[in-house]
Design a protein around this motif. Sequence first.
Motif, mmCIF file in Angstrom:
data_model
loop_
_atom_site.group_PDB
_atom_site.id
_atom_site.type_symbol
_atom_site.label_atom_id
_atom_site.label_comp_id
_atom_site.label_asym_id
_atom_site.label_seq_id
_atom_site.Cartn_x
_atom_site.Cartn_y
_atom_site.Cartn_z
ATOM 1 N N GLY A 20 0.832 -1.190 0.000
ATOM 2 C CA GLY A 20 0.000 0.000 0.000
ATOM 3 C C GLY A 20 0.866 1.239 0.000
ATOM 4 N N GLN A 21 0.797 2.047 -1.050
ATOM 5 C CA GLN A 21 1.607 3.249 -1.139
ATOM 6 C C GLN A 21 0.935 4.228 -2.091
ATOM 7 O OE1 GLN A 21 5.391 2.123 -2.773
ATOM 8 N NE2 GLN A 21 4.501 1.050 -4.518
ATOM 9 N N PRO A 22 1.031 5.515 -1.856
ATOM 10 C CA PRO A 22 0.436 6.479 -2.768
ATOM 11 C C PRO A 22 1.135 6.425 -4.127
ATOM 12 C CG PRO A 22 1.822 7.581 -1.154
ATOM 13 C CD PRO A 22 1.715 6.151 -0.729
ATOM 14 N N GLN A 23 0.348 6.472 -5.187
ATOM 15 C CA GLN A 23 0.915 6.390 -6.523
ATOM 16 C C GLN A 23 1.167 7.801 -7.047
ATOM 17 O OE1 GLN A 23 1.675 3.523 -7.267
ATOM 18 N NE2 GLN A 23 0.292 2.186 -6.133
ATOM 19 N N GLY A 24 2.368 8.004 -7.632
ATOM 20 C CA GLY A 24 2.692 9.283 -8.241
ATOM 21 C C GLY A 24 2.271 9.280 -9.696
ATOM 22 N N ARG A 25 3.223 9.413 -10.581
ATOM 23 C CA ARG A 25 2.911 9.447 -12.003
ATOM 24 C C ARG A 25 2.621 8.039 -12.508
ATOM 25 N NH1 ARG A 25 6.634 12.021 -16.870
ATOM 26 N NH2 ARG A 25 5.022 11.934 -18.491
ATOM 27 N N ILE A 26 1.502 7.887 -13.208
ATOM 28 C CA ILE A 26 1.100 6.601 -13.763
ATOM 29 C C ILE A 26 1.166 6.696 -15.277
ATOM 30 C CG2 ILE A 26 -0.728 4.874 -13.892
ATOM 31 C CD1 ILE A 26 -1.797 6.038 -11.241
ATOM 32 N N LEU A 27 1.841 5.734 -15.892
ATOM 33 C CA LEU A 27 1.993 5.716 -17.339
ATOM 34 C C LEU A 27 1.268 4.501 -17.898
ATOM 35 C CD1 LEU A 27 3.474 7.146 -19.728
ATOM 36 C CD2 LEU A 27 5.245 5.390 -19.478
ATOM 37 N N VAL A 28 0.359 4.745 -18.839
ATOM 38 C CA VAL A 28 -0.386 3.682 -19.488
ATOM 39 C C VAL A 28 0.185 3.482 -20.884
ATOM 40 C CG1 VAL A 28 -2.641 2.924 -20.314
ATOM 41 C CG2 VAL A 28 -2.472 4.227 -18.186
ATOM 42 N N VAL A 29 0.581 2.250 -21.191
ATOM 43 C CA VAL A 29 1.153 1.930 -22.497
ATOM 44 C C VAL A 29 0.048 1.337 -23.371
ATOM 45 C CG1 VAL A 29 2.915 0.627 -23.734
ATOM 46 C CG2 VAL A 29 3.387 1.494 -21.424
ATOM 47 N N GLY A 30 -0.353 2.087 -24.384
ATOM 48 C CA GLY A 30 -1.403 1.642 -25.302
ATOM 49 C C GLY A 30 -2.677 2.438 -25.142
ATOM 50 N N ALA A 31 -3.176 3.022 -26.239
ATOM 51 C CA ALA A 31 -4.393 3.837 -26.212
ATOM 52 C C ALA A 31 -5.553 3.129 -26.892
ATOM 53 C CB ALA A 31 -4.147 5.196 -26.868
ATOM 54 N N GLY A 32 -5.632 1.801 -26.699
ATOM 55 C CA GLY A 32 -6.824 1.076 -27.103
ATOM 56 C C GLY A 32 -7.887 1.195 -26.031
ATOM 57 N N LEU A 33 -8.930 0.387 -26.133
ATOM 58 C CA LEU A 33 -10.016 0.487 -25.161
ATOM 59 C C LEU A 33 -9.560 0.199 -23.738
ATOM 60 C CD1 LEU A 33 -13.178 -1.053 -26.874
ATOM 61 C CD2 LEU A 33 -12.760 1.336 -26.274
ATOM 62 N N ALA A 34 -8.678 -0.788 -23.566
ATOM 63 C CA ALA A 34 -8.207 -1.110 -22.223
ATOM 64 C C ALA A 34 -7.404 0.045 -21.639
ATOM 65 C CB ALA A 34 -7.363 -2.386 -22.238
ATOM 66 N N GLY A 35 -6.454 0.559 -22.420
ATOM 67 C CA GLY A 35 -5.625 1.654 -21.925
ATOM 68 C C GLY A 35 -6.412 2.908 -21.631
ATOM 69 N N LEU A 36 -7.332 3.260 -22.516
ATOM 70 C CA LEU A 36 -8.153 4.448 -22.290
ATOM 71 C C LEU A 36 -9.074 4.264 -21.092
ATOM 72 C CD1 LEU A 36 -9.065 5.365 -25.978
ATOM 73 C CD2 LEU A 36 -7.381 6.488 -24.503
ATOM 74 N N SER A 37 -9.561 3.035 -20.873
ATOM 75 C CA SER A 37 -10.431 2.778 -19.725
ATOM 76 C C SER A 37 -9.658 2.889 -18.424
ATOM 77 C CB SER A 37 -11.069 1.389 -19.845
ATOM 78 O OG SER A 37 -11.901 1.323 -20.980
ATOM 79 N N VAL A 38 -8.428 2.373 -18.393
ATOM 80 C CA VAL A 38 -7.568 2.556 -17.221
ATOM 81 C C VAL A 38 -7.372 4.041 -16.940
ATOM 82 C CG1 VAL A 38 -5.242 2.269 -16.287
ATOM 83 C CG2 VAL A 38 -6.307 0.394 -17.526
#
Length: 449
Positions: free
Chosen positions: A29-47
Motif C-alpha cells: 500500500g503506497q500512494p501512486q505518483g505518475r502513472i503511465l499507461v502503455v497503449g491507447a486502445g479500449l483497455a488503456g483508455l479505460s484505465v
Amino acid sequence: MTTASTRRQVLAAIGGLGALGLGARGVLGQPQGRILVVGAGLAGLSVARVLRDAGRNVTVVEARSRIGGRIHTSRVWPDLPMDLGASWIHGQRGNPLTALAREAGARVVATRYDAAILKDANGRDIDPDLRGAERILRGALAEADRKSRDMSVLDALEASSGWRGADAGLRRLVLYLVNSTLEQEYGAPARQLSAWYGQEDAEFGGQDALFPGGFDQIVAYLARGLDIRLSAEVTGIAPGHVRLADGGRIDADVIVCTLPLGVLQSGRIRFAEPLAQDRVAASRSLRMGLLNKCWLRFDGIHWPDDVDWIGWLGPRPGLWGEWVSLARTLRAPVLVGFNAADAAAEMESLSDRDTVAAAREALRSMFGSGFPAPRAAQATRWGQDRHTFGSYSYNAVGTRPSTRAELAGPDWDGKIWFAGEATSARYFGTAHGAVLSGRAVARDILATD
C-alpha cells in the motif's frame, strides 16, 4: 476428470476474483505518483479514464498516430464510416459499451442473426436448419470433455461417433458450423482451439448492435481530457520508466501495460527484469486469433435487402463463408466479407485488387455471373499489423482456467500492471472485455493507495 460445468464454475470464480485484484503479488500500500499507461486502445483508455477521474496524474503513450488500437473506424467513405476492427456491441444488456454509447451520444442499430440466408457452392438456397450439424458438434465436444487430456476442436470432431457416422453433405454443414460459430467467433483455427476451454467465455444478453457513426465515437469519449502522446512507440519497460523507439525515456512510478497479446509474444518489448513465471507461461499458452474483413461498396443493392447475414458453403470450407449486409440496417449498398483463422492468413498474402477479385468471385457464385463489381473496397490485414499481430486472443489447447488471471494484474511489487482483452477470464476477445479489464486494474491501483 473435471467436468465442463465444473470448469465453467472454476473459470467464473477466477474471473470474479480477478476483477477484485486476485494475485496482487507483493503489492504494498503506497500512494501512486505518475502513472503511465502503455497503449491507447479500449483497455488503456479505460484505465486512464478511471484514474484521471479519480484525480491521478496519468499519461497514455501510443505507438500509432491515432488512438483506438483495434478500434479503427475508417472514414475513407465520408458518408459511410466503416469499422475495420471491432464493429459490434455484443449483447446490449448490461454491457459497459451500451452505457458508454449512451453517454457519448452514439447511435446504435441492432442486427439479427435470424435475418439470414444460407447458400451452397452453386448459389442455391439451403434450409438454414443446422440442428443436425449442431448435434454432431455438441456430441463431439461432450465426448472430448470425458477424455483425460484436452484436444483441439477439430481432433475432437474427427474422433467423434457423430462425425464418423455422417455422410459428406452433413459433414460439410458441420464444417460450416465450426467456421461460422467458432473460427469466426474466436479467430482461431479449429485445429488449435481448445475443445475444453475454447468456448469458456461469458456473454451479455440482448441483441448485437452496430455503430452507424463509427465505433471510434466511444474511443473519443473515453479519451476526452486525457494526456495522450501519439507516435510514441515503447520498446522497453523497466521499473520506473519506459524506453521509446526514438531513444527517449519516460519516467513513471507505476506502468500499466495494455499491449495486445500478439505484441507481447513478438518479443519486441524488452522487460528489464523477469516477469513472474506464471505470467510468462500464460502469455505463451494463449494464442492470437485472426479475423479480417473486406468491405465492398456497390452502386446499389443487388442481393436480398431483408437479411443481415449471408452464409456460403463454398468449395473450400471457411473461405468467404460469412457475409454481413448493411442493406437492412443502414439502407447502405455494402457487403462485408469475413475470413477467419487459416483463411484470413491466406487472404493476407493477396493484394487489395486480388482480394476484391476473390470476394467478387465468391459473390458471383452466390448470386449469379452478372453480379456487379464493387465501386470501392477496403480490406484489413490484422495479422500483418505490427502493433497487434492478430485480431484478438483465444484459448488454445493447453490453456487452463487460471491462465488469463495469471496474465492479468500486477508484477514487480506493483510497479507494473497488465490489462487488455487477453487478461479477461470471462470476456476475452471482446471490446467490452478490454473495457472491463482496464477498469478493474484502475480500481486495483487506486486500492493500493
